[in-house]
Write a protein that holds these residues in place. Sequence first.
Motif, PDB file in Angstrom:
ATOM      1  N   LYS A   1     -12.107  13.218   8.085  1.00 46.44           N
ATOM      2  CA  LYS A   1     -11.606  12.103   8.897  1.00 46.44           C
ATOM      3  C   LYS A   1     -11.592  10.808   8.087  1.00 46.44           C
ATOM      4  N   ALA A   2     -12.642  10.562   7.339  1.00 50.21           N
ATOM      5  CA  ALA A   2     -12.712   9.340   6.530  1.00 50.21           C
ATOM      6  C   ALA A   2     -11.643   9.354   5.442  1.00 50.21           C
ATOM      7  N   LEU A   3     -11.424  10.505   4.848  1.00 50.75           N
ATOM      8  CA  LEU A   3     -10.391  10.635   3.821  1.00 50.75           C
ATOM      9  C   LEU A   3      -9.017  10.360   4.424  1.00 50.75           C
ATOM     10  N   ALA A   4      -8.754  10.893   5.595  1.00 50.12           N
ATOM     11  CA  ALA A   4      -7.468  10.661   6.263  1.00 50.12           C
ATOM     12  C   ALA A   4      -7.298   9.177   6.595  1.00 50.12           C
ATOM     13  N   ARG A   5      -8.368   8.523   7.085  1.00 48.47           N
ATOM     14  CA  ARG A   5      -8.291   7.083   7.388  1.00 48.47           C
ATOM     15  C   ARG A   5      -8.013   6.271   6.126  1.00 48.47           C
ATOM     16  N   ARG A   6      -8.696   6.601   5.035  1.00 49.89           N
ATOM     17  CA  ARG A   6      -8.479   5.862   3.785  1.00 49.89           C
ATOM     18  C   ARG A   6      -7.061   6.040   3.273  1.00 49.89           C
ATOM     19  N   ARG A   7      -6.554   7.266   3.338  1.00 51.77           N
ATOM     20  CA  ARG A   7      -5.182   7.519   2.867  1.00 51.77           C
ATOM     21  C   ARG A   7      -4.166   6.811   3.750  1.00 51.77           C
ATOM     22  N   ALA A   8      -4.393   6.812   5.062  1.00 50.49           N
ATOM     23  CA  ALA A   8      -3.477   6.115   5.978  1.00 50.49           C
ATOM     24  C   ALA A   8      -3.499   4.618   5.702  1.00 50.49           C
ATOM     25  N   ARG A   9      -4.676   4.068   5.501  1.00 52.55           N
ATOM     26  CA  ARG A   9      -4.798   2.624   5.215  1.00 52.55           C
ATOM     27  C   ARG A   9      -4.108   2.297   3.890  1.00 52.55           C
ATOM     28  N   GLN A  10      -4.299   3.143   2.909  1.00 51.47           N
ATOM     29  CA  GLN A  10      -3.658   2.914   1.618  1.00 51.47           C
ATOM     30  C   GLN A  10      -2.134   2.965   1.768  1.00 51.47           C
ATOM     31  N   ALA A  11      -1.628   3.883   2.544  1.00 47.80           N
ATOM     32  CA  ALA A  11      -0.189   3.987   2.756  1.00 47.80           C
ATOM     33  C   ALA A  11       0.346   2.743   3.457  1.00 47.80           C
ATOM     34  N   GLU A  12      -0.407   2.212   4.425  1.00 45.37           N
ATOM     35  CA  GLU A  12       0.009   0.989   5.115  1.00 45.37           C
ATOM     36  C   GLU A  12       0.015  -0.199   4.160  1.00 45.37           C
ATOM     37  N   GLU A  13      -0.966  -0.276   3.291  1.00 47.85           N
ATOM     38  CA  GLU A  13      -1.015  -1.375   2.324  1.00 47.85           C
ATOM     39  C   GLU A  13       0.162  -1.299   1.369  1.00 47.85           C
ATOM     40  N   VAL A  14       0.416  -0.105   0.870  1.00 46.38           N
ATOM     41  CA  VAL A  14       1.520   0.067  -0.066  1.00 46.38           C
ATOM     42  C   VAL A  14       2.840  -0.219   0.637  1.00 46.38           C
ATOM     43  N   GLY A  15       2.929   0.118   1.932  1.00 47.81           N
ATOM     44  CA  GLY A  15       4.147  -0.119   2.704  1.00 47.81           C
ATOM     45  C   GLY A  15       4.349  -1.579   3.068  1.00 47.81           C
ATOM     46  N   GLY A  16       3.411  -2.433   2.716  1.00 45.55           N
ATOM     47  CA  GLY A  16       3.565  -3.859   2.952  1.00 45.55           C
ATOM     48  C   GLY A  16       3.044  -4.361   4.275  1.00 45.55           C
ATOM     49  N   HIS A  17       2.359  -3.527   5.017  1.00 49.08           N
ATOM     50  CA  HIS A  17       1.849  -3.952   6.313  1.00 49.08           C
ATOM     51  C   HIS A  17       0.568  -4.782   6.210  1.00 49.08           C
ATOM     52  N   PHE A  18      -0.154  -4.641   5.126  1.00 47.69           N
ATOM     53  CA  PHE A  18      -1.408  -5.366   4.919  1.00 47.69           C
ATOM     54  C   PHE A  18      -1.426  -5.917   3.503  1.00 47.69           C
ATOM     55  N   PRO A  19      -2.254  -6.926   3.258  1.00 38.59           N
ATOM     56  CA  PRO A  19      -2.431  -7.362   1.871  1.00 38.59           C
ATOM     57  C   PRO A  19      -2.977  -6.198   1.044  1.00 38.59           C
ATOM     58  N   VAL A  20      -2.528  -6.083  -0.177  1.00 37.25           N
ATOM     59  CA  VAL A  20      -2.978  -4.980  -1.033  1.00 37.25           C
ATOM     60  C   VAL A  20      -4.427  -5.241  -1.423  1.00 37.25           C
ATOM     61  N   LEU A  21      -5.324  -4.375  -0.918  1.00 32.59           N
ATOM     62  CA  LEU A  21      -6.743  -4.511  -1.205  1.00 32.59           C
ATOM     63  C   LEU A  21      -7.273  -3.342  -2.021  1.00 32.59           C
ATOM     64  N   ILE A  22      -6.941  -2.134  -1.603  1.00 36.28           N
ATOM     65  CA  ILE A  22      -7.498  -0.964  -2.275  1.00 36.28           C
ATOM     66  C   ILE A  22      -6.436   0.030  -2.711  1.00 36.28           C
ATOM     67  N   SER A  23      -5.188  -0.337  -2.600  1.00 39.34           N
ATOM     68  CA  SER A  23      -4.124   0.642  -2.855  1.00 39.34           C
ATOM     69  C   SER A  23      -4.106   1.119  -4.300  1.00 39.34           C
ATOM     70  N   HIS A  24      -4.677   0.356  -5.208  1.00 37.03           N
ATOM     71  CA  HIS A  24      -4.669   0.771  -6.610  1.00 37.03           C
ATOM     72  C   HIS A  24      -5.825   1.711  -6.953  1.00 37.03           C
ATOM     73  N   LEU A  25      -6.779   1.872  -6.042  1.00 40.13           N
ATOM     74  CA  LEU A  25      -7.921   2.730  -6.312  1.00 40.13           C
ATOM     75  C   LEU A  25      -7.609   4.167  -5.932  1.00 40.13           C
ATOM     76  N   PRO A  26      -7.979   5.117  -6.804  1.00 41.54           N
ATOM     77  CA  PRO A  26      -7.748   6.514  -6.422  1.00 41.54           C
ATOM     78  C   PRO A  26      -8.709   6.909  -5.295  1.00 41.54           C
ATOM     79  N   ILE A  27      -8.191   7.646  -4.341  1.00 38.79           N
ATOM     80  CA  ILE A  27      -9.017   8.120  -3.240  1.00 38.79           C
ATOM     81  C   ILE A  27      -9.415   9.553  -3.543  1.00 38.79           C
ATOM     82  N   THR A  28     -10.710   9.741  -3.719  1.00 36.80           N
ATOM     83  CA  THR A  28     -11.241  11.071  -3.991  1.00 36.80           C
ATOM     84  C   THR A  28     -12.278  11.415  -2.926  1.00 36.80           C
TER      85      THR A  28
END
Length: 160
Positions: free
Chosen positions: A65-92
Amino acid sequence: MIEFGRWTEAAELVLWREQPDEWGMVIASDPRFTVAVDRAVTIMPAHIHAELHRFVTITKEDLAKALARRRARQAEEVGGHFPVLISHLPITLDSVRRGQIFVRRSELDWLFFTRWRLPDGWLTPEEEPRALEIFHDPLAITMRRAVIARLWPDQPWMAE
């Protein structure tokens, strides 16, 4: 708080909440603290133990669940919905696990901030709403570390 030019025992216990660096306090080795740990572990209400267990136990489902939330948040950031905060970090899975440990330790701390007191131990459900929340209480954090280390020695990362 002061008697005959010295701190009283009651004052010293109040200072345990602050633990000034200058004093070099090591309360975990104080016999009064050890007695309080024993009391916190042996007279722990079942609902508190259940909450502690829930926070200490990180399941595969929790990580998924946490992995899915992080990936969704990263996708929203990359899509321009939020300021880019963690989109450059790999999610493992490892980074998600570390994040969950951090969050769960914080939740454990809050349980101790709001529901445990020295020397009385665990507050009753009737006392809890009237208690002051003691934010970032070094004494409660030290107690959380000791209690978790005692009850879950196989999960030392939760006692850090």
